[in-house]
Design a protein around this motif. Structure first.
Motif, PDB file in Angstrom:
ATOM      1  N   ASP A 116      -2.482   3.072   9.194  1.00  7.27           N
ATOM      2  CA  ASP A 116      -3.184   1.990   9.694  1.00  7.27           C
ATOM      3  C   ASP A 116      -2.503   0.769   9.043  1.00  7.27           C
ATOM      4  O   ASP A 116      -2.131  -0.245   9.754  1.00  7.27           O
ATOM      5  N   CYS A 117      -2.110   0.796   7.740  1.00  5.46           N
ATOM      6  CA  CYS A 117      -1.508  -0.220   7.067  1.00  5.46           C
ATOM      7  C   CYS A 117       0.206  -0.477   7.753  1.00  5.46           C
ATOM      8  O   CYS A 117       0.406  -1.426   8.057  1.00  5.46           O
ATOM      9  N   GLU A 149       0.819  -1.369  -0.003  1.00  5.61           N
ATOM     10  CA  GLU A 149       0.139  -0.012   0.199  1.00  5.61           C
ATOM     11  C   GLU A 149       0.888   1.384  -0.074  1.00  5.61           C
ATOM     12  O   GLU A 149       1.617   1.545   0.839  1.00  5.61           O
ATOM     13  N   PRO A 150       0.690   2.163  -1.073  1.00  4.02           N
ATOM     14  CA  PRO A 150       1.638   3.248  -1.222  1.00  4.02           C
ATOM     15  C   PRO A 150       1.396   4.225   0.052  1.00  4.02           C
ATOM     16  O   PRO A 150       0.488   4.466   0.458  1.00  4.02           O
ATOM     17  N   ARG A 151       2.397   4.979   0.282  1.00  7.08           N
ATOM     18  CA  ARG A 151       2.407   6.058   1.224  1.00  7.08           C
ATOM     19  C   ARG A 151       1.316   7.210   1.111  1.00  7.08           C
ATOM     20  O   ARG A 151       0.812   7.710   2.050  1.00  7.08           O
ATOM     21  N   GLU A 152       0.929   7.382  -0.262  1.00  6.01           N
ATOM     22  CA  GLU A 152      -0.115   8.404  -0.459  1.00  6.01           C
ATOM     23  C   GLU A 152      -1.319   7.847  -0.075  1.00  6.01           C
ATOM     24  O   GLU A 152      -2.663   8.581  -0.134  1.00  6.01           O
TER      25      GLU A 152
END
Length: 340
Positions: free
Chosen positions: A202-203, A193-196
């Motif tokens: 949560d990830c 899952e990307p930082r954006e």
């Protein structure tokens, strides 16, 4: 939930704030989950009439409780927006979510019919009378959101649900259960899952919780997680996806730590010919990963294409000069021969 609403949601003259707070918290969490389902699965999700009625009744009860207990209830439930002065906006969002599900336009007459009685109790429901159902209903054309994989959608919903839990202990319990039940093809997206992303924090938290669990290696969820990895990589096409996931350094390190601990415990009691533990092996309290599955995952992590190969080999070196290390090498040679 329909039974809970019919049996438990009583608001009598003697009802106190403490009586309604648990119910309100439960209803708010359920309504948020419903909204997320409707937003993410609106092309596929089909709602029943009873579910629509339950969502309306739950919203009605929450508003009624707020009318009686005011900001004290909103403070306890941390829901000033929903229970405050944005009722009409919340009702619009609820109706929009309902009619934008699969064949959701069929619920528009029901909502329009219900609003007359509801508006007599709470005037905010009169907003339904002026809704433009045709404009509210989205185009049936597929959008980019519909092209997102089911596994990615499941991961994001799971992260949001766990992230909404009230305490870290509840989150850990839910995560342990999820590690046992959810396939690795879903967790794969968690580590990509990307930082954006709006759920990046949560990830990030769940990734570290998973890695901490694997590093400790004491939970039965670890064996389930590794079993799910084995099931995933049993399809040859998924090997490259697994290796790509190992680019996440923390995940690779935690898997290495778990497997080294696993082999340190199992190898002294392993029958190489039968590929199973001898009767002398101690009985452990937690579930253990089958030897063949652990061997294959170890083989993949030591394969030339594995980004953590060198790291794994270095950490295995103290084990290799021993008799147990020799057994492990024989096992890996067998696997390499079979799958080469």
């Amino acid at each position: 939930m329909d039974l809970f609403i019919r049996k438990e949601l009583l608001l009598a003259s003697g009802t106190q704030l403490e009586d309604v707070v648990p119910h309100c918290l439960k209803l708010l969490a359920w309504l948020r989950a419903c909204q997320e389902e409707m937003l993410s699965q609106h092309r596929r999700l089909r709602l029943s009439q009873s579910l629509v009625e339950s969502m309306v009744k739950a919203t009605l009860y929450l508003f009624e409780c707020h009318d009686r207990f005011g900001e004290a209830l909103a403070e306890r439930c941390d829901s000033h927006g929903f229970l405050g002065d944005k009722r009409q906006e919340c009702i619009r969002e609820l109706c929009a979510g309902i009619v934008n599900t699969r064949r959701g336009e069929e619920h528009a007459p029901l909502l329009h019919l219900m609003h007359k009685a509801l508006a007599e109790i709470q005037p905010a429901w009169s907003v339904i009378r002026d809704l433009d159902w045709t404009q509210m209903r989205h185009s049936e054309a597929l959008t980019s959101e519909d092209m997102i994989s089911v596994d990615l959608q499941q991961m994001r919903r799971l992260v949001k649900r766990i992230g909404r839990l009230a305490s870290l202990q509840d989150m850990e319990t839910a995560l342990q259960r999820s590690l046992q039940l959810v396939g690795f093809q879903v967790w794969l997206h968690l580590f990509r899952e990307p930082r954006e992303s709006g759920i990046h924090l949560d990830c990030h938290l769940l990734r570290h919780m998973i890695c901490d669990t694997l590093t400790e290696g004491t939970s039965s969820a670890c064996a389930s997680f590794l079993h799910n990895i084995f099931t995933f990589v049993a399809l040859p096409a998924n090997e490259m996806r697994f290796w790509a996931c190992l680019e996440h350094g923390r995940l690779a390190s935690s898997l290495i730590a778990y497997l080294i601990g696993y082999w340190s415990r199992q190898l002294p009691y392993l029958d190489l010919e039968e590929m199973q533990l001898t009767p002398e092996a101690p009985v452990l309290q937690t579930a253990q990963l089958p030897v063949n599955e652990a061997t294959y995952v170890t083989h993949l992590m030591l394969a030339p294409c594995s980004p953590c190969r060198q790291q794994f080999r270095q950490q295995l070196r103290p084990l290799l000069p021993t008799a147990a290390g020799g057994q492990l090498l024989q096992l890996l040679n067998k696997v390499a021969y079979v799958y080469s």
